[in-house]
Design an enzyme around this catalytic site. Sequence first.
Site, PDB file in Angstrom:
ATOM      1  N   TYR A   1     -98.707  10.585  29.201  1.00  0.00           N
ATOM      2  CA  TYR A   1     -99.949  10.399  29.970  1.00  0.00           C
ATOM      3  C   TYR A   1    -100.372  11.725  30.611  1.00  0.00           C
ATOM      4  O   TYR A   1    -101.555  12.104  30.581  1.00  0.00           O
ATOM      5  CB  TYR A   1     -99.650   9.344  31.029  1.00  0.00           C
ATOM      6  CG  TYR A   1    -100.676   9.095  32.098  1.00  0.00           C
ATOM      7  CD1 TYR A   1    -101.741   8.222  31.872  1.00  0.00           C
ATOM      8  CD2 TYR A   1    -100.554   9.674  33.357  1.00  0.00           C
ATOM      9  CE1 TYR A   1    -102.657   7.947  32.874  1.00  0.00           C
ATOM     10  CE2 TYR A   1    -101.462   9.409  34.370  1.00  0.00           C
ATOM     11  CZ  TYR A   1    -102.513   8.545  34.124  1.00  0.00           C
ATOM     12  OH  TYR A   1    -103.405   8.270  35.128  1.00  0.00           O
TER      13      TYR A   1
ATOM     14  N   ASN B   1    -102.360   8.414  44.638  1.00  0.00           N
ATOM     15  CA  ASN B   1    -102.159   7.004  44.273  1.00  0.00           C
ATOM     16  C   ASN B   1    -103.273   6.103  44.828  1.00  0.00           C
ATOM     17  O   ASN B   1    -103.444   6.011  46.034  1.00  0.00           O
ATOM     18  CB  ASN B   1    -100.835   6.511  44.842  1.00  0.00           C
ATOM     19  CG  ASN B   1     -99.684   7.307  44.281  1.00  0.00           C
ATOM     20  OD1 ASN B   1     -99.026   6.899  43.347  1.00  0.00           O
ATOM     21  ND2 ASN B   1     -99.459   8.484  44.836  1.00  0.00           N
TER      22      ASN B   1
ATOM     23  N   LYS C   1     -95.273  -8.992  44.901  1.00  0.00           N
ATOM     24  CA  LYS C   1     -93.875  -9.416  45.091  1.00  0.00           C
ATOM     25  C   LYS C   1     -93.703 -10.077  46.457  1.00  0.00           C
ATOM     26  O   LYS C   1     -93.031 -11.104  46.597  1.00  0.00           O
ATOM     27  CB  LYS C   1     -92.957  -8.186  45.074  1.00  0.00           C
ATOM     28  CG  LYS C   1     -92.418  -7.832  43.743  1.00  0.00           C
ATOM     29  CD  LYS C   1     -91.359  -6.732  43.899  1.00  0.00           C
ATOM     30  CE  LYS C   1     -90.882  -6.301  42.536  1.00  0.00           C
ATOM     31  NZ  LYS C   1     -89.926  -5.203  42.596  1.00  0.00           N
TER      32      LYS C   1
ATOM     33  N   ARG D   1     -95.471   9.143  49.227  1.00  0.00           N
ATOM     34  CA  ARG D   1     -96.710   9.195  48.467  1.00  0.00           C
ATOM     35  C   ARG D   1     -97.929   9.274  49.391  1.00  0.00           C
ATOM     36  O   ARG D   1     -97.899   8.766  50.506  1.00  0.00           O
ATOM     37  CB  ARG D   1     -96.873   7.920  47.598  1.00  0.00           C
ATOM     38  CG  ARG D   1     -95.829   7.732  46.503  1.00  0.00           C
ATOM     39  CD  ARG D   1     -96.039   8.704  45.353  1.00  0.00           C
ATOM     40  NE  ARG D   1     -95.071   8.473  44.280  1.00  0.00           N
ATOM     41  CZ  ARG D   1     -93.922   9.124  44.137  1.00  0.00           C
ATOM     42  NH1 ARG D   1     -93.560  10.043  44.995  1.00  0.00           N
ATOM     43  NH2 ARG D   1     -93.130   8.873  43.117  1.00  0.00           N
TER      44      ARG D   1
ATOM     45  N   ASP E   1     -86.168   6.118  41.168  1.00  0.00           N
ATOM     46  CA  ASP E   1     -87.170   6.343  42.212  1.00  0.00           C
ATOM     47  C   ASP E   1     -88.402   7.066  41.673  1.00  0.00           C
ATOM     48  O   ASP E   1     -89.408   7.168  42.356  1.00  0.00           O
ATOM     49  CB  ASP E   1     -86.568   7.218  43.329  1.00  0.00           C
ATOM     50  CG  ASP E   1     -85.904   6.383  44.420  1.00  0.00           C
ATOM     51  OD1 ASP E   1     -86.332   5.227  44.611  1.00  0.00           O
ATOM     52  OD2 ASP E   1     -84.983   6.884  45.078  1.00  0.00           O
TER      53      ASP E   1
HETATM   54  N1  LIG Z   1    -104.767   3.789  39.899  1.00  0.00           N
HETATM   55  C1  LIG Z   1    -104.244   4.953  40.273  1.00  0.00           C
HETATM   56  O1  LIG Z   1    -103.341   5.035  41.125  1.00  0.00           O
HETATM   57  C2  LIG Z   1    -104.788   6.222  39.700  1.00  0.00           C
HETATM   58  C3  LIG Z   1    -104.368   7.423  40.255  1.00  0.00           C
HETATM   59  C4  LIG Z   1    -104.865   8.597  39.745  1.00  0.00           C
HETATM   60  C5  LIG Z   1    -105.757   8.574  38.699  1.00  0.00           C
HETATM   61  N2  LIG Z   1    -106.158   7.400  38.157  1.00  0.00           N
HETATM   62  C6  LIG Z   1    -107.112   7.452  37.042  1.00  0.00           C
HETATM   63  O2  LIG Z   1    -108.262   6.711  37.400  1.00  0.00           O
HETATM   64  C7  LIG Z   1    -108.857   6.176  36.237  1.00  0.00           C
HETATM   65  C8  LIG Z   1    -109.113   4.700  36.447  1.00  0.00           C
HETATM   66  O3  LIG Z   1    -107.877   4.065  36.697  1.00  0.00           O
HETATM   67  P1  LIG Z   1    -107.761   2.579  37.250  1.00  0.00           P
HETATM   68  O4  LIG Z   1    -106.632   2.571  38.185  1.00  0.00           O
HETATM   69  O5  LIG Z   1    -109.127   2.101  37.645  1.00  0.00           O
HETATM   70  O6  LIG Z   1    -107.286   1.828  35.925  1.00  0.00           O
HETATM   71  P2  LIG Z   1    -107.432   0.281  35.525  1.00  0.00           P
HETATM   72  O7  LIG Z   1    -107.724  -0.558  36.698  1.00  0.00           O
HETATM   73  O8  LIG Z   1    -106.245  -0.061  34.690  1.00  0.00           O
HETATM   74  O9  LIG Z   1    -108.695   0.333  34.594  1.00  0.00           O
HETATM   75  C9  LIG Z   1    -108.644   0.979  33.368  1.00  0.00           C
HETATM   76  C10 LIG Z   1    -110.019   0.912  32.774  1.00  0.00           C
HETATM   77  O10 LIG Z   1    -110.009   1.583  31.521  1.00  0.00           O
HETATM   78  C11 LIG Z   1    -110.513   0.681  30.530  1.00  0.00           C
HETATM   79  N3  LIG Z   1    -109.865   0.972  29.266  1.00  0.00           N
HETATM   80  C12 LIG Z   1    -108.521   1.031  29.014  1.00  0.00           C
HETATM   81  N4  LIG Z   1    -108.324   1.288  27.696  1.00  0.00           N
HETATM   82  C13 LIG Z   1    -109.547   1.396  27.137  1.00  0.00           C
HETATM   83  C14 LIG Z   1    -110.013   1.639  25.814  1.00  0.00           C
HETATM   84  N5  LIG Z   1    -109.158   1.826  24.794  1.00  0.00           N
HETATM   85  N6  LIG Z   1    -111.352   1.659  25.602  1.00  0.00           N
HETATM   86  C15 LIG Z   1    -112.220   1.449  26.600  1.00  0.00           C
HETATM   87  N7  LIG Z   1    -111.862   1.235  27.863  1.00  0.00           N
HETATM   88  C16 LIG Z   1    -110.543   1.198  28.132  1.00  0.00           C
HETATM   89  C17 LIG Z   1    -110.178  -0.712  31.044  1.00  0.00           C
HETATM   90  O11 LIG Z   1    -111.018  -1.686  30.427  1.00  0.00           O
HETATM   91  P3  LIG Z   1    -110.564  -3.265  30.413  1.00  0.00           P
HETATM   92  O12 LIG Z   1    -110.774  -3.769  31.817  1.00  0.00           O
HETATM   93  O13 LIG Z   1    -111.481  -3.884  29.441  1.00  0.00           O
HETATM   94  O14 LIG Z   1    -109.118  -3.276  30.008  1.00  0.00           O
HETATM   95  C18 LIG Z   1    -110.490  -0.526  32.523  1.00  0.00           C
HETATM   96  O15 LIG Z   1    -111.871  -0.606  32.754  1.00  0.00           O
HETATM   97  C19 LIG Z   1    -107.903   6.468  35.088  1.00  0.00           C
HETATM   98  O16 LIG Z   1    -108.385   7.572  34.357  1.00  0.00           O
HETATM   99  C20 LIG Z   1    -106.599   6.814  35.766  1.00  0.00           C
HETATM  100  O17 LIG Z   1    -105.840   7.692  35.009  1.00  0.00           O
HETATM  101  C21 LIG Z   1    -105.700   6.216  38.643  1.00  0.00           C
END
Ligand SMILES: NC(=O)c1ccc[n+]([C@@H]2O[C@H](COP(=O)([O-])OP(=O)(O)OC[C@H]3O[C@@H](n4cnc5c(N)ncnc54)[C@H](OP(=O)(O)O)[C@@H]3O)[C@@H](O)[C@H]2O)c1
Length: 341
Positions: free
Chosen positions: A163, A192, A214, A235, A297
């Site tokens: 990733y 996060n 949980k 974090r 961890d």
């Molecule tokens: N959450 C964190 O702690 C965190 C921290 C740092 C950075 N980020 C970054 O923030 C961004 C959003 O993360 P999030 O936490 O909102 O993730 P999330 O809730 O899991 O949402 C992921 C999104 O990506 C879409 N997606 C996944 N695979 C796809 C594909 N093959 N084609 C089209 N759409 C796809 C999903 O669509 P569906 O709903 O249809 O599955 C969903 O809308 C990501 O780039 C992640 O790396 C997140």
Amino acid sequence: MVASHLLHESKSRGVRGMGSEIKVGPMRVLVTGGSGLVGKAIEHVVQQEGGKLEGEEWIFLSSKDADLVDVGQTRAVFEKYRPTHVIHLAAKVGGLYLHMRDNLHFLRDNLKINDNVLQTAHEMGVTRVVSCLSSCIFPDKTTYPIDETMIHNGSPHSSNFGYSHAKRMIDVQNRAYFQQYGHHYTAVIPTNVFGPYDNFNIENGHVLSALMNKTYKAKKEGTAVNVCGSGAPRRQFIYSLDLGRLIIWALREYEEIDPIIFSVGEEDEISIKEAMDLITKALDFKGKIHYDTTLSDGQMKKTASNAKLRRYLPDFPFTPLKEAIQMTCDWFVANYDIART
Ligand SMILES: NC(=O)c1ccc[n+]([C@@H]2O[C@H](COP(=O)([O-])OP(=O)(O)OC[C@H]3O[C@@H](n4cnc5c(N)ncnc54)[C@H](OP(=O)(O)O)[C@@H]3O)[C@@H](O)[C@H]2O)c1
């Protein structure tokens, strides 16, 4: 609301891009990953907090609209909506243990998604793209606090190297599009994230949301909560709505190609144990908590500097963690039936 005040200010000023004036509106913004945690938060800010300016159109995509791993589907969805601006959030994401089992697919799917989105944006003349990196892409062996200049200074933690390398390539690609075509494609680096619409799955969810689930389950069943690991890792957590406000600011105002960290300050970093205290209070859980030290961890800390953000937005008001955890727990309990568990 400071963020929407900033948004309105940006409308009258326009966004200056490296020497040339870029007209802000009306934008047609395509948000990839619009159905996820961060996408839903942006949608809330756009629709409920005045984040959308007159004449603008915002489109929130899910994987049902297009599988962005597939270049044909990516092109088709861009053809359909013809965006002027893109917020690129879509990614294959998961918690620590899922990453450790599946590094290859995290690498390949994310490389494809990112290349398809950025190259299609380029081919279709998209003016600005803001992509989302993550603080877990920083080098494992590093000095703290980590800042934006250190992304490529060493290998990421082995637990999620697939990733992380895919995410790092977004930064490389942004610089190449700027060098070759002058495009203003940039990236933000949140720490996060948590909030409503998170993935609360106990196995695959992010740490706070999995712990909320949980704890809620243990309360209902009258059992103890088992926390994976020692509870010692520290974090910085950012509430999804704060992140949504900041990403919209970046789309309108942030002119650099180099990424920017979106995080609370170093002094606001807390241990998993401290976070657990806030969760048990928010859910009124009075049972026992067991820390399973036989489990990994992950990284003990990854303290990030928000000095660059503070130079741009010295007064941005982050939601206090206690309040944000309470709101997320309340949302989870009220929406248990639709939450991702
Ligand atoms: N959450 C964190 O702690 C965190 C921290 C740092 C950075 N980020 C970054 O923030 C961004 C959003 O993360 P999030 O936490 O909102 O993730 P999330 O809730 O899991 O949402 C992921 C999104 O990506 C879409 N997606 C996944 N695979 C796809 C594909 N093959 N084609 C089209 N759409 C796809 C999903 O669509 P569906 O709903 O249809 O599955 C969903 O809308 C990501 O780039 C992640 O790396 C997140």
